[in-house]
Design a protein around this motif. Sequence first.
Motif, mmCIF file in Angstrom:
data_model
loop_
_atom_site.group_PDB
_atom_site.id
_atom_site.type_symbol
_atom_site.label_atom_id
_atom_site.label_comp_id
_atom_site.label_asym_id
_atom_site.label_seq_id
_atom_site.Cartn_x
_atom_site.Cartn_y
_atom_site.Cartn_z
ATOM 1 N N UNK A 226 0.846 -1.195 0.000
ATOM 2 C CA UNK A 226 0.000 0.000 0.000
ATOM 3 C C UNK A 226 0.879 1.242 0.000
ATOM 4 N N UNK A 227 0.515 2.219 -0.844
ATOM 5 C CA UNK A 227 1.226 3.485 -0.895
ATOM 6 C C UNK A 227 0.570 4.484 0.059
ATOM 7 N N UNK A 231 -3.519 3.859 -2.260
ATOM 8 C CA UNK A 231 -3.622 3.028 -3.458
ATOM 9 C C UNK A 231 -2.639 1.871 -3.311
ATOM 10 N N UNK A 232 -2.743 0.906 -4.218
ATOM 11 C CA UNK A 232 -1.786 -0.200 -4.235
ATOM 12 C C UNK A 232 -0.649 0.182 -5.181
ATOM 13 N N UNK A 233 0.581 0.121 -4.717
ATOM 14 C CA UNK A 233 1.716 0.524 -5.536
ATOM 15 C C UNK A 233 2.182 -0.586 -6.465
ATOM 16 N N UNK A 234 2.937 -0.199 -7.488
ATOM 17 C CA UNK A 234 3.518 -1.201 -8.390
ATOM 18 C C UNK A 234 5.044 -1.120 -8.414
ATOM 19 N N UNK A 235 5.639 -0.433 -7.435
ATOM 20 C CA UNK A 235 7.099 -0.368 -7.336
ATOM 21 C C UNK A 235 7.683 -1.657 -6.781
ATOM 22 N N UNK A 265 -0.515 10.192 -16.050
ATOM 23 C CA UNK A 265 0.489 9.642 -15.152
ATOM 24 C C UNK A 265 -0.158 8.650 -14.178
ATOM 25 N N UNK A 266 0.435 7.503 -14.021
ATOM 26 C CA UNK A 266 0.017 6.442 -13.086
ATOM 27 C C UNK A 266 -1.205 5.660 -13.543
ATOM 28 N N UNK A 267 -1.812 6.049 -14.677
ATOM 29 C CA UNK A 267 -2.984 5.317 -15.162
ATOM 30 C C UNK A 267 -2.673 3.847 -15.403
ATOM 31 N N UNK A 268 -1.472 3.578 -15.895
ATOM 32 C CA UNK A 268 -1.099 2.215 -16.262
ATOM 33 C C UNK A 268 -0.136 1.593 -15.252
ATOM 34 N N UNK A 269 0.030 2.268 -14.114
ATOM 35 C CA UNK A 269 0.884 1.777 -13.044
ATOM 36 C C UNK A 269 0.071 1.481 -11.802
ATOM 37 N N UNK A 270 0.210 2.306 -10.750
ATOM 38 C CA UNK A 270 -0.552 2.065 -9.521
ATOM 39 C C UNK A 270 -2.061 2.009 -9.727
ATOM 40 N N UNK A 272 -3.643 0.927 -12.315
ATOM 41 C CA UNK A 272 -3.978 -0.338 -12.959
ATOM 42 C C UNK A 272 -3.986 -1.484 -11.946
ATOM 43 N N UNK A 273 -2.914 -1.602 -11.140
ATOM 44 C CA UNK A 273 -2.881 -2.698 -10.168
ATOM 45 C C UNK A 273 -3.943 -2.506 -9.096
ATOM 46 N N UNK A 274 -4.267 -1.233 -8.777
ATOM 47 C CA UNK A 274 -5.332 -0.983 -7.804
ATOM 48 C C UNK A 274 -6.679 -1.429 -8.351
ATOM 49 N N UNK A 275 -6.921 -1.179 -9.639
ATOM 50 C CA UNK A 275 -8.183 -1.623 -10.241
ATOM 51 C C UNK A 275 -8.317 -3.140 -10.173
ATOM 52 N N UNK A 276 -7.241 -3.827 -10.517
ATOM 53 C CA UNK A 276 -7.287 -5.291 -10.515
ATOM 54 C C UNK A 276 -7.492 -5.823 -9.101
ATOM 55 N N UNK A 277 -6.789 -5.250 -8.129
ATOM 56 C CA UNK A 277 -6.945 -5.728 -6.763
ATOM 57 C C UNK A 277 -8.331 -5.412 -6.216
#
Length: 377
Positions: A226-227, A231-235, A265-270, A272-277
Amino acid sequence: MLQWQRPIRACLLNSGKILLLPVLLINVFIIVFMLLRIEKSIVRVKNCYKEAVTNGLSSVNWTSIEGAGPTPLENVLFAEKKPRPGRTIFFLETNCVCADPHYNLLALRPRQACTIESAALHYPDFDVFVLSVCSSYRKPSDPIINTLLSYTNVHIRRLNLWQFSAETPVENWIRRENLFDSRYLMNNISNLLRLLVLYRYGGLYLDMDMLVLRRFENESMNFLGAEPNFSVGNSVIGLKPYGFGRRLAELFLLDFQRNYNGNIWAQNGPRSVSRVMSYVCNTDNIRVMQQDLLRCQGIKIFPVKDFYEIAGHELQYFFDPKFANATMKRLQNSYLTHIWNHQSSMKPLKVDSKAGYIQLAAQHCPAVLRVTEKWFN
């Protein structure tokens, strides 16, 4: 209007239209010229990624750089030593400087190398693979890279985006090249490749500004963090190469292409993974995700303190010596810490500074710090 004035007025109006025509033609020419330049730029950027294996070497005078020639990086798909599924830590170098004829010569900054060493140091039983998207050669005398390769578990490879996406859920989407419609291309290539790497091999992905402070003990390999912004981070992403870990990697890839927007910015990063989770856990509430692993199919969401204890607006804890003791205290129970490179990369720091970042480097990447001459950048 007097009768004699009418022909004069008509003449002036007509002359104005005549004068306006060249202006319009010039504007049209400028617009067409700019569109052609943009299209040419997009093609050049594509070629940086698509043909990095062969571009750029012919114009390099290697004699002026060093006595020996460049050392080629093996393609990760075809090298004899490949990532071990579920037992590999991955880093990505997606920088591609298209205007530079030397762009396919790998160079790692001390801060990037520090993160890589910290992973190799704390996980001697894991392989550490550094995958370069554009660079296909390295200088044999590079002290930073040679220091990393002194760790027997560190391997540097290259990959080709088109080859690497073959036989994956995004293969056809990649070939349509919609990915390149983006203001943040390097970032989005990185966002995509970390998902592809985990889809192929599982294991642990880390951004090159995530410093490893201690290893995960008795933790499932299926996890995210979690950031501070809820949100859920993708780092940091850990996924098993089989079971629901593999299925989650597939869901991430499918969401990436379905909701891709390269200009946000971040649409396809955090995001995206937040949407899936949110879909997997049937909730948008991060705290609820953290409380019930069964609800999230066994995927653990680590709390903020474990990966992101020091937030992006608190960079003084890394760079200001007067906060050094507080920094070390705050991070004593964290697994990783995020240095927030997109905000901190321009902050200069000398290797003999008393700042918290240098104290962390002395513990977790001592070899890289030793070979860094003056600036830890």
